[in-house]
Structures are given as structure tokens and as C-alpha cells.
Design a protein around this motif. Sequence first.
Motif, mmCIF file in Angstrom:
data_model
loop_
_atom_site.group_PDB
_atom_site.id
_atom_site.type_symbol
_atom_site.label_atom_id
_atom_site.label_comp_id
_atom_site.label_asym_id
_atom_site.label_seq_id
_atom_site.Cartn_x
_atom_site.Cartn_y
_atom_site.Cartn_z
ATOM 1 N N HIS A 77 0.813 -1.227 0.000
ATOM 2 C CA HIS A 77 0.000 0.000 0.000
ATOM 3 C C HIS A 77 0.849 1.281 0.000
ATOM 4 N N CYS A 78 2.060 1.201 0.555
ATOM 5 C CA CYS A 78 2.798 2.439 0.860
ATOM 6 C C CYS A 78 4.167 2.479 0.200
ATOM 7 N N ARG A 79 4.731 3.674 0.151
ATOM 8 C CA ARG A 79 6.137 3.843 -0.192
ATOM 9 C C ARG A 79 6.884 4.300 1.066
ATOM 10 N N PRO A 80 8.190 4.028 1.152
ATOM 11 C CA PRO A 80 8.922 4.460 2.349
ATOM 12 C C PRO A 80 8.723 5.955 2.596
ATOM 13 N N GLY A 81 8.510 6.298 3.868
ATOM 14 C CA GLY A 81 8.308 7.700 4.218
ATOM 15 C C GLY A 81 6.855 8.121 4.237
ATOM 16 N N ASP A 82 5.963 7.296 3.684
ATOM 17 C CA ASP A 82 4.535 7.606 3.769
ATOM 18 C C ASP A 82 4.073 7.465 5.218
ATOM 19 N N ALA A 83 2.982 8.146 5.553
ATOM 20 C CA ALA A 83 2.408 8.033 6.894
ATOM 21 C C ALA A 83 1.211 7.086 6.865
ATOM 22 N N VAL A 84 1.066 6.309 7.945
ATOM 23 C CA VAL A 84 -0.049 5.365 8.093
ATOM 24 C C VAL A 84 -0.717 5.609 9.443
ATOM 25 N N LEU A 85 -2.041 5.606 9.461
ATOM 26 C CA LEU A 85 -2.772 5.794 10.719
ATOM 27 C C LEU A 85 -3.160 4.449 11.323
ATOM 28 N N PHE A 86 -2.921 4.341 12.638
ATOM 29 C CA PHE A 86 -3.295 3.153 13.412
ATOM 30 C C PHE A 86 -3.994 3.616 14.688
ATOM 31 N N GLU A 87 -4.931 2.843 15.176
ATOM 32 C CA GLU A 87 -5.444 3.097 16.527
ATOM 33 C C GLU A 87 -4.264 2.878 17.485
ATOM 34 N N GLU A 88 -4.187 3.667 18.551
ATOM 35 C CA GLU A 88 -2.955 3.703 19.361
ATOM 36 C C GLU A 88 -2.622 2.381 20.049
ATOM 37 N N GLN A 89 -3.609 1.501 20.266
ATOM 38 C CA GLN A 89 -3.346 0.211 20.916
ATOM 39 C C GLN A 89 -3.188 -0.920 19.898
ATOM 40 N N ALA A 90 -3.029 -0.581 18.635
ATOM 41 C CA ALA A 90 -3.049 -1.595 17.576
ATOM 42 C C ALA A 90 -1.928 -2.621 17.711
ATOM 43 N N HIS A 91 -2.255 -3.858 17.410
ATOM 44 C CA HIS A 91 -1.277 -4.950 17.374
ATOM 45 C C HIS A 91 -0.112 -4.601 16.450
ATOM 46 N N MET A 92 -0.405 -3.997 15.298
ATOM 47 C CA MET A 92 0.651 -3.691 14.330
ATOM 48 C C MET A 92 1.666 -2.703 14.892
ATOM 49 N N VAL A 93 1.228 -1.902 15.874
ATOM 50 C CA VAL A 93 2.131 -0.943 16.507
ATOM 51 C C VAL A 93 2.841 -1.574 17.707
ATOM 52 N N TRP A 94 2.106 -2.385 18.460
ATOM 53 C CA TRP A 94 2.628 -2.898 19.737
ATOM 54 C C TRP A 94 3.420 -4.189 19.617
ATOM 55 N N TYR A 95 2.974 -5.092 18.746
ATOM 56 C CA TYR A 95 3.456 -6.475 18.850
ATOM 57 C C TYR A 95 4.086 -7.026 17.582
ATOM 58 N N GLU A 96 4.468 -6.179 16.656
ATOM 59 C CA GLU A 96 5.043 -6.727 15.433
ATOM 60 C C GLU A 96 6.503 -6.295 15.274
ATOM 61 N N GLY A 97 7.166 -6.121 16.426
ATOM 62 C CA GLY A 97 8.612 -5.917 16.422
ATOM 63 C C GLY A 97 9.069 -4.642 15.719
ATOM 64 N N GLY A 98 8.206 -3.623 15.687
ATOM 65 C CA GLY A 98 8.604 -2.391 15.002
ATOM 66 C C GLY A 98 8.652 -2.554 13.496
#
Length: 343
Positions: free
Chosen positions: A70-91
Motif C-alpha cells: 500500500h505504501c512507499r517508504p516515508g509515507d504516513a499510516v494511521l493506526f489506533e494507538e493500541q493496535a497490534h501492528m504498533v505494539w506487537y510486530e517488532g517495530g
Amino acid sequence: MVVDLRSDTVTQPSAEMIRAMASAPLGDDVLGDDPTVKELESLAAAAMGKEAGLFVPSGTMGNQIALCVHCRPGDAVLFEEQAHMVWYEGGAPAVFAGVLTKTVPGTNGIMSLADIESRITRRNYHTPGTVLLCIENTHNRAGGAIVPPDLMEKYQTIATENAMATHLDGARIFNASVALGAPVQKLTKSVDTVNFCLSKALGAPVGSVLCGPAAFIEEAKYVRKRMGGGMRQSGILAAAGIYALEHNVDRLAEDHLRAKALGAGLAEIPGLSIQQEDIVTNFVMVDTVLPVTLWVEAISRHGVKAIAFGPHRVRLVLHYHIDDQAVAQCIDAFRTAASEIGA
Ligand SMILES: *Cc1c(COP(=O)(O)O)cnc(C)c1O
């Protein structure tokens, strides 16, 4: 008997599932000729109402491939602040897709439309373009909360108005669908792409399927190979996924009923508090007055395994090995623990 409530990923494949795996026709899927993988991918895509599907080893890989496509490097993506993709996918969003992770505050996993809108930036000389909105349903850190279909549609509208795509981290999307008594497509029709897990509540040993438009999945296949996720006779695993989709979806309703029963039983024990109205799928979040480590240790001595989810919170997850007797054993373990630790 050990009652393992750490996650719905602890399930062992049933004898019938193993039989389906053992008799599956196989081929080399990297060369494109594993018929069982193809069958799973088209079954999954049809279930999600998408053109195509891609079998991947894990939910993390499916989500991260989606970001890369979906994205190119440097693009911004919105996530809910408690999202698994933010918390648990190793950065991973920073490492693979190289995107800027922007979080949106949530209540029970729900973002407000105003909060989403206020964080959307258009690409110009200063700001990165915000190109993707990610949604998690059911929401893991929010205790298995459901994002309702009408809200999913509103998220899509905002995204479309801002030329953004939408991705659903639907690791447990079937739990949402069964709990709502609505077809899963009611939830997936308002997103461009969705990843769901076969290895969670559905009881398969391995795997997720990323679904979306055919051209998107074609590109996703390339990224999967680059990440090392191209698998060979993976039909043996896909067969378990097919079995799970055909046999283990409707029964999720039992997990939801038992979660409510477990919550009601635990609510009567001193030192514990539970928002029973928040038990809507297969999770029970229990808040403790005493430090949660005392509770987790004490119940483990009585054969109940659970994971601390913060200093005063424990998460209990129902799945197909948890029957009524296991629920009763769990309640007993907490009751005994309460007196042992002086709750
Ligand atoms: C478990 C989970 C994932 C990723 O799953 P893995 O297969 O463990 O990589 C993604 N999103 C949510 C919400 C999950 O609960």
C-alpha cells in the motif's frame, strides 16, 4: 488438567484436522503448483469478498506485506494507538515498509472520525502523505472489542475522501462476525485489504490469509518471497486452514458464551473487577487490586495459565479446548488464589 487461557493460539490440531492435512494433494507453491494452497486462497478470498488471497506464515507477515504494497517508504499510516501492528510486530512498519506510524487515540479500540481526520496530512514540501488507514477488528488490546460495520463504513468514507486506502487487521474477524450474527463480508466490504488468522480462534496450527484485489495480491506475492515467506509443499498447512474455515467458524459462538460465563463467575471473587458488558467475543479482561503477578503465579499452581496484560490486568482467552469444565476449573483456581494471596 491444565487450562491454558494465555491465547487462542495454543490449540492443537484435532484428529480430523490432521487427517485433512495428511491426505491433502501437494505441490511446490513457489512454483505455483500446490492445489491445496490455491484452494485455501480462493476459499478465503470468497469468504472475505475479495478477488484474491495469499497464504502467509503469520498474521504479522500478512499485515506487513500489506503495508509494503500500500505504501512507499516515508509515507504516513494511521493506526489506533493500541493496535497490534504498533505494539506487537517488532517495530516492523519502520523496518520493512519504512513507513511513519501515526497513532489515533481510541476508546475500546474505536477511533473517532474527528481524531482520524485531524491526523491526515497531504504530501507537500514539508509533510508526508498519509496514504493508509489501518483498522483492527476484533481489537486485541481492547479485550476482543468489535468495531461495528456502520463505523467501518464511515472509516472507509473518510479514507476515500482523502485518497487513502484501508487495511483491516482482522486476525479475529470471524469472532466479530459470529458475535454480531452478521456475515463476515459485512465487515470486510468497507476495506481494500484484510488479513485474517487461521492459527488463532479457528484452531489451525499455522497461517494467515491476506486478501484483496488481484493486482494487489500479485504484488503481495512478490513481497512475501522477498521476506522469505515463499513456502513449498505448504498445502499440508493450507489443508488445516481449509478444515478450520469449513468446521470451526460457527463454533466460535460457544467461546463467546463461555467467556461471558467466565466473566460472571470471576466477578464474584474478591479483589477482581470485570467490565462484563465489554465481554463481547472470546476475551475476558480481569483487573486486579493486588499486583497481577501474584494472581498469575497463584492460579498457575492450580493448573490455570494466563498472561498479565499490564501491572493490574490479566487477559483470559477462550478457544476450542476450553469447555464448561475448564471454565469451572478456572473460576475455582481464582477463588482459591484469592484466599491464598489475601485478596
Ligand atoms: C495475533 C495477531 C496478529 C498477528 O499474528 P501472528 O500470526 O502471531 O503474527 C495480528 N493482529 C492481531 C490483532 C493479533 O491478535
